[in-house]
Structures are given as C-alpha cells and as structure tokens.
Design a protein around this motif. Structure first.
Motif, PDB file in Angstrom:
ATOM      1  N   ASN A 134       0.709  -1.362   0.179  1.00 52.46           N
ATOM      2  CA  ASN A 134       0.244   0.116  -0.069  1.00 52.46           C
ATOM      3  C   ASN A 134       1.235   0.891  -0.170  1.00 52.46           C
ATOM      4  OD1 ASN A 134      -2.297  -0.751  -0.308  1.00 52.46           O
ATOM      5  ND2 ASN A 134      -3.227  -1.731   1.966  1.00 52.46           N
ATOM      6  N   MET A 135       2.098   1.172  -0.498  1.00 55.28           N
ATOM      7  CA  MET A 135       2.941   2.444  -0.797  1.00 55.28           C
ATOM      8  C   MET A 135       2.718   3.269   0.775  1.00 55.28           C
ATOM      9  SD  MET A 135       2.074   3.114  -4.171  1.00 55.28           S
ATOM     10  CE  MET A 135       3.006   2.516  -6.172  1.00 55.28           C
ATOM     11  N   GLY A 136       3.469   3.158   1.506  1.00 54.09           N
ATOM     12  CA  GLY A 136       3.325   3.286   2.887  1.00 54.09           C
ATOM     13  C   GLY A 136       2.521   3.300   4.198  1.00 54.09           C
ATOM     14  N   ALA A 137       1.207   3.224   3.496  1.00 55.21           N
ATOM     15  CA  ALA A 137      -0.182   3.007   3.838  1.00 55.21           C
ATOM     16  C   ALA A 137      -0.457   3.452   4.865  1.00 55.21           C
ATOM     17  CB  ALA A 137       0.202   1.716   4.621  1.00 55.21           C
ATOM     18  N   CYS A 138      -0.153   4.574   4.752  1.00 58.34           N
ATOM     19  CA  CYS A 138      -1.431   5.856   5.207  1.00 58.34           C
ATOM     20  C   CYS A 138      -3.131   5.967   4.751  1.00 58.34           C
ATOM     21  CB  CYS A 138      -0.972   7.043   4.489  1.00 58.34           C
ATOM     22  SG  CYS A 138      -1.622   8.581   5.490  1.00 58.34           S
ATOM     23  N   LYS A 139      -3.306   5.353   6.228  1.00 55.18           N
ATOM     24  CA  LYS A 139      -4.992   5.813   5.834  1.00 55.18           C
ATOM     25  C   LYS A 139      -5.516   7.110   5.558  1.00 55.18           C
ATOM     26  CE  LYS A 139      -5.061   1.679   8.393  1.00 55.18           C
ATOM     27  NZ  LYS A 139      -4.238   0.564   6.844  1.00 55.18           N
ATOM     28  N   GLU A 140      -5.170   8.112   5.095  1.00 61.40           N
ATOM     29  CA  GLU A 140      -6.230   9.076   4.593  1.00 61.40           C
ATOM     30  C   GLU A 140      -5.787   9.208   3.128  1.00 61.40           C
ATOM     31  OE1 GLU A 140      -6.983  11.974   6.677  1.00 61.40           O
ATOM     32  OE2 GLU A 140      -5.920  10.783   8.451  1.00 61.40           O
ATOM     33  N   THR A 141      -6.966   9.746   2.603  1.00 63.41           N
ATOM     34  CA  THR A 141      -7.910   9.791   1.314  1.00 63.41           C
ATOM     35  C   THR A 141      -6.474  10.749   0.465  1.00 63.41           C
ATOM     36  OG1 THR A 141      -9.188  11.468   0.950  1.00 63.41           O
ATOM     37  CG2 THR A 141     -10.376   9.412   2.555  1.00 63.41           C
ATOM     38  N   VAL A 142      -7.420  11.327  -0.510  1.00 65.90           N
ATOM     39  CA  VAL A 142      -6.683  11.852  -1.446  1.00 65.90           C
ATOM     40  C   VAL A 142      -6.912  13.299  -1.389  1.00 65.90           C
ATOM     41  CG1 VAL A 142      -8.639  11.785  -3.618  1.00 65.90           C
ATOM     42  CG2 VAL A 142      -5.771  12.380  -4.168  1.00 65.90           C
ATOM     43  N   ASN A 197       0.881   6.449  -0.195  1.00 69.95           N
ATOM     44  CA  ASN A 197      -0.202   5.296  -0.744  1.00 69.95           C
ATOM     45  C   ASN A 197      -0.600   5.651  -2.016  1.00 69.95           C
ATOM     46  OD1 ASN A 197      -3.141   7.058  -0.935  1.00 69.95           O
ATOM     47  ND2 ASN A 197      -3.197   6.862   1.541  1.00 69.95           N
ATOM     48  N   PRO A 198      -1.430   4.359  -2.115  1.00 70.94           N
ATOM     49  CA  PRO A 198      -1.602   4.455  -3.421  1.00 70.94           C
ATOM     50  C   PRO A 198      -1.926   5.603  -4.478  1.00 70.94           C
ATOM     51  CG  PRO A 198      -1.937   2.183  -3.192  1.00 70.94           C
ATOM     52  CD  PRO A 198      -1.573   3.046  -1.965  1.00 70.94           C
ATOM     53  N   HIS A 199      -3.116   6.381  -3.909  1.00 71.16           N
ATOM     54  CA  HIS A 199      -4.278   7.440  -4.165  1.00 71.16           C
ATOM     55  C   HIS A 199      -3.528   8.638  -3.694  1.00 71.16           C
ATOM     56  CE1 HIS A 199      -7.411   4.559  -4.562  1.00 71.16           C
ATOM     57  NE2 HIS A 199      -6.888   3.771  -3.776  1.00 71.16           N
ATOM     58  N   CYS A 200      -2.030   8.485  -2.848  1.00 71.96           N
ATOM     59  CA  CYS A 200      -1.124  10.236  -2.503  1.00 71.96           C
ATOM     60  C   CYS A 200      -0.195  10.172  -3.279  1.00 71.96           C
ATOM     61  CB  CYS A 200      -1.740  10.495  -1.498  1.00 71.96           C
ATOM     62  SG  CYS A 200      -3.372  10.260  -1.389  1.00 71.96           S
ATOM     63  N   ARG A 201       0.284  10.158  -4.260  1.00 76.44           N
ATOM     64  CA  ARG A 201       1.603   9.636  -5.080  1.00 76.44           C
ATOM     65  C   ARG A 201       1.537  10.576  -6.399  1.00 76.44           C
ATOM     66  NH1 ARG A 201       0.166   5.498  -7.608  1.00 76.44           N
ATOM     67  NH2 ARG A 201       0.044   6.169  -9.448  1.00 76.44           N
ATOM     68  N   TYR A 202       2.753  11.607  -5.947  1.00 78.01           N
ATOM     69  CA  TYR A 202       3.200  12.608  -6.381  1.00 78.01           C
ATOM     70  C   TYR A 202       4.900  12.834  -6.793  1.00 78.01           C
ATOM     71  CZ  TYR A 202      -1.150  13.827  -3.539  1.00 78.01           C
ATOM     72  OH  TYR A 202      -2.460  14.220  -2.634  1.00 78.01           O
ATOM     73  N   LEU A 203       4.889  13.396  -7.810  1.00 78.30           N
ATOM     74  CA  LEU A 203       5.904  13.922  -8.165  1.00 78.30           C
ATOM     75  C   LEU A 203       6.811  14.064  -7.152  1.00 78.30           C
ATOM     76  CD1 LEU A 203       5.620  14.953 -11.706  1.00 78.30           C
ATOM     77  CD2 LEU A 203       6.922  12.972 -11.273  1.00 78.30           C
ATOM     78  N   ASP A 204       8.087  13.922  -7.172  1.00 76.35           N
ATOM     79  CA  ASP A 204       8.822  15.116  -6.179  1.00 76.35           C
ATOM     80  C   ASP A 204       8.835  16.655  -6.192  1.00 76.35           C
ATOM     81  OD1 ASP A 204       9.734  12.851  -4.621  1.00 76.35           O
ATOM     82  OD2 ASP A 204      11.999  12.971  -5.263  1.00 76.35           O
ATOM     83  N   GLY A 205       8.551  17.725  -5.709  1.00 72.45           N
ATOM     84  CA  GLY A 205       8.459  18.757  -5.450  1.00 72.45           C
ATOM     85  C   GLY A 205       6.770  19.309  -5.892  1.00 72.45           C
ATOM     86  N   MET A 206       6.130  18.324  -6.319  1.00 71.91           N
ATOM     87  CA  MET A 206       4.230  18.007  -5.878  1.00 71.91           C
ATOM     88  C   MET A 206       3.847  17.828  -5.413  1.00 71.91           C
ATOM     89  SD  MET A 206       4.413  20.167  -8.973  1.00 71.91           S
ATOM     90  CE  MET A 206       3.073  20.761  -9.574  1.00 71.91           C
ATOM     91  N   GLY A 207       2.651  18.261  -5.242  1.00 76.77           N
ATOM     92  CA  GLY A 207       1.520  17.221  -4.209  1.00 76.77           C
ATOM     93  C   GLY A 207       0.311  18.403  -3.759  1.00 76.77           C
ATOM     94  N   PRO A 208       0.102  17.890  -2.391  1.00 76.71           N
ATOM     95  CA  PRO A 208      -1.159  18.730  -1.981  1.00 76.71           C
ATOM     96  C   PRO A 208      -0.282  20.327  -1.268  1.00 76.71           C
ATOM     97  CG  PRO A 208      -0.379  17.088  -0.891  1.00 76.71           C
ATOM     98  CD  PRO A 208       0.268  16.483  -1.028  1.00 76.71           C
TER      99      PRO A 208
END
Length: 257
Positions: A134-142, A197-208
C-alpha cells in the motif's frame, strides 16, 4: 568511500506480462510485504564497471537474485507469471547505486503507447511507519493526505515506463525538469516520486498544498536509466533495465509497478 550496503527486495510485479488486475481485492486477512532473510541482496563496492546503455554484459560477473512475478494487488502463487523470474542485481561506486533488472518475455514495445509497453519501479521505505504494501499505507484519502496527516508513511519511488523511451538511450534526470523543481522526465518517463499510499502519489516537488507539501523548486530527479531487449540483438528474449541513483542512501526496497 567504500562500504557494503544491503538492500532488501520484497515484492515484484510488472504490468506488461501479467493479466489485468481486477481491483483492490486481497486475500482474507490481507497481504503483507514483509522483510525476510532470504530476500537480501549484497550491494558491493565496484566502481567504474557499469555503462548505462540498457545492456547486461557488464553485469555478467555480478551475483544476481531471482524473484517470482506476481500481481501487486493479488499476489497469489497461482497468478504468478509463468514466463520466468525477474533477476535483480545491484552494486555501488561509493556515490551512486546501480540496479539491473532482467525479465524474460516477448518483445512488446510500441513507441508512444504506454499501455503497450512494460514499466518497472523501485520503492524505498523512508518514513518509520511506512510499509511496502500500500505504498506507505497511510489511511488518509487523496483529499486529506498531507505531510502532517500522513507523516511517517513516506516512501520514495522510481518509476520507468518505456513507451516514449528509445532502447539504449539514457533517461530520467534532465536539466529542464530539474530546473522546474520536479522529479519528472518529459522525455522518457523515468520519474522520481514520493507517496503515502497508492492514491497519494506525487512527483517530487509536487503534491497537496500546506504542511510542507506543494511546489518545491529545490526538488529534482535523482535517477538515470536505460532499457534494452535481447531480441534487438537477435539474442535471448529478455527485457533489461539498468538504472542508478546519485547521492542516495540505499534503504530496503520493494519492486513494484
């Protein structure tokens, strides 16, 4: 600097030779990508012997380890790829760490068509609470994952999808994308990402935005890589990926896609 580094390869799955995955259905009780003593790879100090051209001849004297290929979301033995196992080799030169991934399979490459081509990835644990599954398995949503809400679940990912990458050419870090402060690769899609997690995956330098996320113009892609298929040389039927990361510390890894 000459030192031995141990990397742990735990789970392997590729997207181009395994039947379509139907969803996030998992076996009862859930699946775990856990470390095991039999999965360790010794990464030796061997400077100056690797050329990043996608070919494997300069790795002939390096010990490799083979692992079965199973779908990442449903890794049952009965769904294992029947064409053969992936071979993984690794070494370092004191500054860069190099990986070779070899996969037996028919030559399937249509330039410009990502869905008709293979892809491969390396995933490194960063956060102390991150799991390989689960790519880190954080329980939060996108909509709610941030460095604050998912702190400690960070994983670092290299993803190489070869649909726009010509065999034998070097891709990954480039001056345009690094100047823009991202882990992207507009030329060959060998990208540097992070995830919680699989839904919170970003390019380095990008993201929320907020809590230390969002645009970060000091970010960069630290990976380079090339690929080849032996059929191009009228040889064995096998894909070969050669990748390396500069200025990176080798940590436990999980090969996934």
């Amino acid at each position: 600097m000459a030192k031995n580094i141990k990397c742990l390869v735990l789970l392997v799955a590729i997207s181009y030779m395994i039947e379509s995955i139907q969803g996030h259905n998992e076996a009862e009780g859930g699946f775990h990508c856990d470390s095991g003593a039999t999965a360790q790879i010794q990464v030796d100090y061997m400077p100056g012997i690797i050329t990043l051209d996608g070919k494997s001849q300069d790795w002939n004297n390096i010990l490799g380890h083979s692992f079965p290929l199973r779908p990442a979301l449903d890794p049952d033995e009965d769904k294992e790829y029947t064409g053969g196992k992936m071979t993984v080799k690794a070494l370092h030169d004191g500054h860069n760490i190099f990986f070779l991934l070899e996969v037996p399979g028919e030559y399937r490459y249509v330039q410009g068509m990502e869905m008709s081509c293979p892809s491969v990835a390396l995933m490194f644990q960063v956060g102390g609470n991150a799991t390989y599954h689960n790519m880190g398995a954080c329980k939060e949503t996108v909509d709610s994952c941030t460095s604050k809400s998912c702190g400690g679940h960070e994983v670092d990912i290299m993803h190489f999808s070869i649909g726009t990458a010509i065999p034998g050419r070097l891709y990954g870090a480039n001056i345009i994308d690094n100047t823009n402060g991202t882990g992207g690769d507009r030329f060959g899609h060998l990208v540097d990402l992070y995830a919680w997690n699989p839904h919170c995956r970003y390019l380095d330098g990008m993201g929320p935005q907020g809590n230390g996320n969002g645009a970060n113009f000091s970010a960069r892609n630290d990976w380079h890589g090339a690929w080849w298929h032996d059929l191009i040389d009228n040889s064995f039927v096998q894909f070969c990926f050669k990748i390396f990361r500069s200025s990176g510390e080798c940590k436990p890894i999980c090969i996934n896609w």
